[in-house]
Write a protein that holds these residues in place. Structure first.
Motif, PDB file in Angstrom:
ATOM      1  N   VAL A  49       0.849  -1.196   0.000  1.00 27.23           N
ATOM      2  CA  VAL A  49       0.000   0.000   0.000  1.00 27.23           C
ATOM      3  C   VAL A  49       0.886   1.248   0.000  1.00 27.23           C
ATOM      4  O   VAL A  49       0.676   2.184  -0.776  1.00 27.23           O
ATOM      5  CB  VAL A  49      -0.967   0.000   1.208  1.00 27.23           C
ATOM      6  CG1 VAL A  49      -1.642   1.359   1.369  1.00 27.23           C
ATOM      7  CG2 VAL A  49      -2.006  -1.104   1.065  1.00 27.23           C
ATOM      8  N   LEU A  50       1.898   1.268   0.854  1.00 25.89           N
ATOM      9  CA  LEU A  50       2.797   2.416   0.951  1.00 25.89           C
ATOM     10  C   LEU A  50       3.547   2.652  -0.355  1.00 25.89           C
ATOM     11  O   LEU A  50       3.727   3.795  -0.783  1.00 25.89           O
ATOM     12  CB  LEU A  50       3.777   2.180   2.098  1.00 25.89           C
ATOM     13  CG  LEU A  50       4.574   3.366   2.618  1.00 25.89           C
ATOM     14  CD1 LEU A  50       3.679   4.549   2.944  1.00 25.89           C
ATOM     15  CD2 LEU A  50       5.371   2.948   3.836  1.00 25.89           C
ATOM     16  N   ASP A  51       3.935   1.582  -1.015  1.00 22.27           N
ATOM     17  CA  ASP A  51       4.606   1.698  -2.311  1.00 22.27           C
ATOM     18  C   ASP A  51       3.685   2.354  -3.337  1.00 22.27           C
ATOM     19  O   ASP A  51       4.117   3.217  -4.110  1.00 22.27           O
ATOM     20  CB  ASP A  51       5.059   0.323  -2.788  1.00 22.27           C
ATOM     21  CG  ASP A  51       5.945   0.392  -4.000  1.00 22.27           C
ATOM     22  OD1 ASP A  51       6.910   1.187  -3.996  1.00 22.27           O
ATOM     23  OD2 ASP A  51       5.678  -0.348  -4.969  1.00 22.27           O
ATOM     24  N   GLY A  56       1.874   7.855  -6.038  1.00 21.55           N
ATOM     25  CA  GLY A  56       0.771   8.788  -6.261  1.00 21.55           C
ATOM     26  C   GLY A  56      -0.536   8.123  -6.635  1.00 21.55           C
ATOM     27  O   GLY A  56      -1.453   8.772  -7.127  1.00 21.55           O
ATOM     28  N   THR A  57      -0.639   6.827  -6.411  1.00 24.00           N
ATOM     29  CA  THR A  57      -1.848   6.085  -6.773  1.00 24.00           C
ATOM     30  C   THR A  57      -2.981   6.441  -5.803  1.00 24.00           C
ATOM     31  O   THR A  57      -2.805   6.350  -4.599  1.00 24.00           O
ATOM     32  CB  THR A  57      -1.578   4.562  -6.711  1.00 24.00           C
ATOM     33  OG1 THR A  57      -0.412   4.276  -7.473  1.00 24.00           O
ATOM     34  CG2 THR A  57      -2.756   3.773  -7.238  1.00 24.00           C
ATOM     35  N   ALA A  63      -6.877   0.053  -4.113  1.00 21.93           N
ATOM     36  CA  ALA A  63      -7.820  -1.011  -3.753  1.00 21.93           C
ATOM     37  C   ALA A  63      -8.017  -1.973  -4.926  1.00 21.93           C
ATOM     38  O   ALA A  63      -7.995  -3.198  -4.745  1.00 21.93           O
ATOM     39  CB  ALA A  63      -9.152  -0.409  -3.319  1.00 21.93           C
ATOM     40  N   ARG A  64      -8.208  -1.430  -6.131  1.00 21.37           N
ATOM     41  CA  ARG A  64      -8.392  -2.285  -7.314  1.00 21.37           C
ATOM     42  C   ARG A  64      -7.150  -3.132  -7.576  1.00 21.37           C
ATOM     43  O   ARG A  64      -7.247  -4.330  -7.832  1.00 21.37           O
ATOM     44  CB  ARG A  64      -8.725  -1.438  -8.545  1.00 21.37           C
ATOM     45  CG  ARG A  64     -10.195  -1.052  -8.641  1.00 21.37           C
ATOM     46  CD  ARG A  64     -10.533  -0.469 -10.007  1.00 21.37           C
ATOM     47  NE  ARG A  64      -9.805   0.762 -10.296  1.00 21.37           N
ATOM     48  CZ  ARG A  64     -10.167   1.978  -9.880  1.00 21.37           C
ATOM     49  NH1 ARG A  64     -11.249   2.112  -9.142  1.00 21.37           N
ATOM     50  NH2 ARG A  64      -9.463   3.033 -10.197  1.00 21.37           N
ATOM     51  N   LYS A  65      -5.980  -2.505  -7.508  1.00 18.89           N
ATOM     52  CA  LYS A  65      -4.735  -3.223  -7.780  1.00 18.89           C
ATOM     53  C   LYS A  65      -4.481  -4.352  -6.786  1.00 18.89           C
ATOM     54  O   LYS A  65      -3.955  -5.397  -7.152  1.00 18.89           O
ATOM     55  CB  LYS A  65      -3.536  -2.260  -7.750  1.00 18.89           C
ATOM     56  CG  LYS A  65      -3.425  -1.380  -8.955  1.00 18.89           C
ATOM     57  CD  LYS A  65      -2.165  -0.537  -8.861  1.00 18.89           C
ATOM     58  CE  LYS A  65      -1.939   0.254 -10.129  1.00 18.89           C
ATOM     59  NZ  LYS A  65      -0.658   0.977 -10.079  1.00 18.89           N
ATOM     60  N   SER A  69     -11.050  -3.673  -0.666  1.00 20.65           N
ATOM     61  CA  SER A  69     -11.940  -2.515  -0.698  1.00 20.65           C
ATOM     62  C   SER A  69     -11.169  -1.245  -0.349  1.00 20.65           C
ATOM     63  O   SER A  69     -10.132  -1.298   0.322  1.00 20.65           O
ATOM     64  CB  SER A  69     -13.082  -2.698   0.305  1.00 20.65           C
ATOM     65  OG  SER A  69     -12.605  -2.507   1.625  1.00 20.65           O
ATOM     66  N   PRO A  70     -11.680  -0.088  -0.788  1.00 17.19           N
ATOM     67  CA  PRO A  70     -11.046   1.185  -0.415  1.00 17.19           C
ATOM     68  C   PRO A  70     -10.989   1.356   1.113  1.00 17.19           C
ATOM     69  O   PRO A  70     -10.024   1.918   1.635  1.00 17.19           O
ATOM     70  CB  PRO A  70     -11.945   2.245  -1.064  1.00 17.19           C
ATOM     71  CG  PRO A  70     -12.555   1.541  -2.232  1.00 17.19           C
ATOM     72  CD  PRO A  70     -12.761   0.123  -1.776  1.00 17.19           C
TER      73      PRO A  70
END
Length: 111
Positions: A49-51, A56-57, A63-65, A69-70
């Motif tokens: 997630v941090l990566d 800038g995602t 969440a999709r990647k 869920s968001p």
């Protein structure tokens, strides 16, 4: 603070303050052991997630990647901020970059 450390049957050796008979500069197989980093507490998923945040995602795309869920992404972010003692997402990214927990944007492993 330097002093002499002497064990039974050993000559004194200059060293640093010890705790429980072990030097504060412990060594493992002749190599210095690095001090623990805040980022060591992050899970693999939190690092992923941090990566993505570092790139800038947006939350929804993260969440999709990652196929979550968001809401789960936001929970990971809250945990990351707490574990790194970071004030913002950007601060968390800066900490992770400085500790080599994530790669910088445009950097490949081994660069």
């Amino acid at each position: 603070m330097l002093f002499e450390v002497q064990g039974p049957g050993e000559r004194g050796v200059a060293g640093r303050v010890t705790h429980g008979g072990m030097s504060s500069e412990r060594r493992s197989h002749g190599r210095p052991v690095r001090p623990p980093r805040r980022s060591d507490t992050l899970s693999e998923r939190e690092i992923a997630v941090l990566d993505e945040i570092a790139q800038g995602t947006p939350t929804e795309e993260v969440a999709r990647k990652l196929h979550v869920s968001p809401h789960t992404v936001r929970t990971h972010i809250k945990n990351i901020l707490r574990k790194l003692d970071a004030r913002t997402r950007a601060h968390a990214v800066a900490i992770a970059l400085s500790e080599d927990a994530i790669e910088g944007v445009g950097r490949e492993a081994g660069d």
